[in-house]
Design a protein around this motif. Structure first.
Motif, mmCIF file in Angstrom:
data_model
loop_
_atom_site.group_PDB
_atom_site.id
_atom_site.type_symbol
_atom_site.label_atom_id
_atom_site.label_comp_id
_atom_site.label_asym_id
_atom_site.label_seq_id
_atom_site.Cartn_x
_atom_site.Cartn_y
_atom_site.Cartn_z
ATOM 1 N N GLU A 163 0.832 -1.203 0.000
ATOM 2 C CA GLU A 163 0.000 0.000 0.000
ATOM 3 C C GLU A 163 0.874 1.264 0.000
ATOM 4 O O GLU A 163 0.644 2.201 -0.764
ATOM 5 C CB GLU A 163 -0.912 -0.023 1.228
ATOM 6 C CG GLU A 163 -2.076 0.932 1.143
ATOM 7 C CD GLU A 163 -3.019 0.772 2.326
ATOM 8 O OE1 GLU A 163 -3.465 1.806 2.853
ATOM 9 O OE2 GLU A 163 -3.296 -0.378 2.721
ATOM 10 N N ASP A 164 1.913 1.273 0.863
ATOM 11 C CA ASP A 164 2.841 2.402 0.872
ATOM 12 C C ASP A 164 3.555 2.509 -0.469
ATOM 13 O O ASP A 164 3.810 3.609 -0.964
ATOM 14 C CB ASP A 164 3.876 2.236 1.990
ATOM 15 C CG ASP A 164 3.279 2.441 3.376
ATOM 16 O OD1 ASP A 164 2.153 2.983 3.475
ATOM 17 O OD2 ASP A 164 3.928 2.050 4.361
ATOM 18 N N ALA A 165 3.883 1.360 -1.049
ATOM 19 C CA ALA A 165 4.583 1.348 -2.337
ATOM 20 C C ALA A 165 3.707 1.929 -3.445
ATOM 21 O O ALA A 165 4.190 2.681 -4.299
ATOM 22 C CB ALA A 165 5.018 -0.071 -2.696
ATOM 23 N N ALA A 166 2.422 1.592 -3.427
ATOM 24 C CA ALA A 166 1.502 2.142 -4.437
ATOM 25 C C ALA A 166 1.411 3.657 -4.303
ATOM 26 O O ALA A 166 1.442 4.384 -5.308
ATOM 27 C CB ALA A 166 0.127 1.498 -4.297
ATOM 28 N N ASP A 167 1.333 4.145 -3.058
ATOM 29 C CA ASP A 167 1.320 5.592 -2.822
ATOM 30 C C ASP A 167 2.600 6.238 -3.346
ATOM 31 O O ASP A 167 2.569 7.268 -4.024
ATOM 32 C CB ASP A 167 1.197 5.902 -1.324
ATOM 33 C CG ASP A 167 -0.176 5.571 -0.761
ATOM 34 O OD1 ASP A 167 -1.106 5.326 -1.559
ATOM 35 O OD2 ASP A 167 -0.310 5.543 0.479
ATOM 36 N N ALA A 168 3.734 5.626 -3.010
ATOM 37 C CA ALA A 168 5.032 6.193 -3.406
ATOM 38 C C ALA A 168 5.193 6.163 -4.918
ATOM 39 O O ALA A 168 5.699 7.128 -5.508
ATOM 40 C CB ALA A 168 6.169 5.423 -2.731
ATOM 41 N N ASP A 185 -9.751 11.561 8.960
ATOM 42 C CA ASP A 185 -9.565 12.758 8.136
ATOM 43 C C ASP A 185 -8.668 12.507 6.934
ATOM 44 O O ASP A 185 -8.570 13.340 6.036
ATOM 45 C CB ASP A 185 -8.966 13.897 8.972
ATOM 46 C CG ASP A 185 -9.930 14.335 10.073
ATOM 47 O OD1 ASP A 185 -9.449 14.743 11.138
ATOM 48 O OD2 ASP A 185 -11.150 14.248 9.852
ATOM 49 N N LEU A 186 -7.956 11.370 6.925
ATOM 50 C CA LEU A 186 -7.086 11.071 5.798
ATOM 51 C C LEU A 186 -7.893 10.354 4.727
ATOM 52 O O LEU A 186 -8.404 9.263 4.965
ATOM 53 C CB LEU A 186 -5.917 10.177 6.232
ATOM 54 C CG LEU A 186 -4.847 10.832 7.084
ATOM 55 C CD1 LEU A 186 -3.777 9.809 7.446
ATOM 56 C CD2 LEU A 186 -4.218 12.010 6.367
ATOM 57 N N PRO A 187 -8.021 10.966 3.538
ATOM 58 C CA PRO A 187 -8.780 10.295 2.483
ATOM 59 C C PRO A 187 -8.014 9.087 1.958
ATOM 60 O O PRO A 187 -6.791 9.088 1.921
ATOM 61 C CB PRO A 187 -8.896 11.371 1.396
ATOM 62 C CG PRO A 187 -7.720 12.258 1.624
ATOM 63 C CD PRO A 187 -7.457 12.237 3.110
ATOM 64 N N GLU A 188 -8.751 8.057 1.588
ATOM 65 C CA GLU A 188 -8.126 6.886 0.964
ATOM 66 C C GLU A 188 -7.946 7.198 -0.515
ATOM 67 O O GLU A 188 -8.914 7.497 -1.208
ATOM 68 C CB GLU A 188 -9.017 5.647 1.136
ATOM 69 C CG GLU A 188 -8.962 5.060 2.526
ATOM 70 C CD GLU A 188 -7.574 4.556 2.893
ATOM 71 O OE1 GLU A 188 -6.906 3.949 2.046
ATOM 72 O OE2 GLU A 188 -7.152 4.778 4.040
ATOM 73 N N PRO A 189 -6.724 7.164 -1.021
ATOM 74 C CA PRO A 189 -6.526 7.504 -2.432
ATOM 75 C C PRO A 189 -7.080 6.410 -3.341
ATOM 76 O O PRO A 189 -7.037 5.229 -3.002
ATOM 77 C CB PRO A 189 -4.999 7.579 -2.562
ATOM 78 C CG PRO A 189 -4.491 6.708 -1.465
ATOM 79 C CD PRO A 189 -5.484 6.802 -0.347
ATOM 80 N N PRO A 209 -3.992 -2.083 -9.511
ATOM 81 C CA PRO A 209 -2.599 -2.243 -9.101
ATOM 82 C C PRO A 209 -1.746 -2.736 -10.271
ATOM 83 O O PRO A 209 -2.203 -3.468 -11.131
ATOM 84 C CB PRO A 209 -2.662 -3.321 -8.010
ATOM 85 C CG PRO A 209 -4.093 -3.404 -7.617
ATOM 86 C CD PRO A 209 -4.898 -2.937 -8.769
ATOM 87 N N VAL A 210 -0.505 -2.281 -10.296
ATOM 88 C CA VAL A 210 0.432 -2.702 -11.340
ATOM 89 C C VAL A 210 0.930 -4.094 -10.996
ATOM 90 O O VAL A 210 1.357 -4.351 -9.870
ATOM 91 C CB VAL A 210 1.630 -1.723 -11.400
ATOM 92 C CG1 VAL A 210 2.649 -2.219 -12.410
ATOM 93 C CG2 VAL A 210 1.151 -0.338 -11.748
ATOM 94 N N GLU A 211 0.876 -4.997 -11.965
ATOM 95 C CA GLU A 211 1.400 -6.335 -11.739
ATOM 96 C C GLU A 211 2.916 -6.249 -11.722
ATOM 97 O O GLU A 211 3.533 -5.679 -12.627
ATOM 98 C CB GLU A 211 0.938 -7.264 -12.866
ATOM 99 C CG GLU A 211 1.193 -8.720 -12.564
ATOM 100 C CD GLU A 211 0.618 -9.633 -13.629
ATOM 101 O OE1 GLU A 211 0.913 -10.833 -13.583
ATOM 102 O OE2 GLU A 211 -0.113 -9.118 -14.499
ATOM 103 N N ASP A 212 3.532 -6.794 -10.698
ATOM 104 C CA ASP A 212 4.967 -6.568 -10.537
ATOM 105 C C ASP A 212 5.767 -7.856 -10.457
ATOM 106 O O ASP A 212 6.975 -7.830 -10.522
ATOM 107 C CB ASP A 212 5.154 -5.651 -9.310
ATOM 108 C CG ASP A 212 6.187 -6.093 -8.323
ATOM 109 O OD1 ASP A 212 5.868 -6.945 -7.493
ATOM 110 O OD2 ASP A 212 7.303 -5.580 -8.381
#
Length: 197
Positions: free
Chosen positions: A48-53, A105-109, A114-117
């Motif tokens: 999840e952090d990786a997708a955000d980054a 308060d943090l919106p879910e992006p 997802p990119v297949e990796d």
């Protein structure tokens, strides 16, 4: 025009995008998003952090593409931008509480599909991914660039802006730390200490 946009070299796509062709950037993204995500997931350890980054890195690439001078390969520059985003996330993660995801308060992006990796094919098993996450950050980054992204040491030196000797040392120490984390090097550190008590 030099052929269809999807066949164009990176440099041509960059020039087309900077000249106002949004399709050219879409092709660049399709061509390199798996690489960006793979790098993020290996460095950050959390999908999840990786997708955000990865998303943040690609947005940053779009904003900063006019600063790409072409004195290095585009992928080298792309690795550098992506690494900087990962470093920022790692620093932010150290400062924020663990319950950050529970903050209403943090919106879910909306990250789309997802990119297949093929991460498990590259790094082996989930155990290997967990072991990689246990490797200290500076060694993990060099190790990922060398052994997962398959970059030569001189390219990694450009991405990380350190001497090649430093890259070699970090990769070596990263491999040792990974072997220890996977339980493959427990006996290695000091044979003289292997005495029965």
């Amino acid at each position: 025009s030099r052929g269809h946009v999807s066949d164009a070299p990176d440099r041509d796509l960059i020039d087309r995008y900077l000249a106002g062709d949004p399709d050219a950037f879409a092709v660049l993204v399709r061509r390199h998003q798996a690489l960006v995500y793979s790098l993020c997931v290996r460095v950050l350890g959390d999908p999840e952090d990786a997708a955000d980054a990865a998303q943040e890195a690609l947005v940053l690439v779009a904003r900063k593409l006019d600063t790409f001078r072409g004195d290095a390969r585009f992928t080298t520059w792309l690795h550098r931008v992506t690494m900087n985003v990962c470093y920022d996330q790692l620093r932010a993660a150290k400062r924020r509480p663990v319950v950050r995801r529970l903050d209403p308060d943090l919106p879910e992006p909306d990250l789309g599909t997802p990119v297949e990796d093929h991460a498990d094919e590259v790094a082996g098993t989930r155990d290997a991914a967990a072991a990689l996450a246990a490797v200290p950050e500076e060694f993990r980054v060099a190790l990922v660039l060398a052994d997962v992204q398959d970059l030569p040491y001189d390219e990694i030196a450009k991405v990380l802006n350190v001497p090649v000797g430093t890259v070699k040392s970090r990769v070596h120490r990263g491999r040792l730390a990974l072997a220890r984390a996977m339980g493959l090097a427990q006996q290695e550190p000091d044979p003289a200490r292997q005495t029965s008590e």
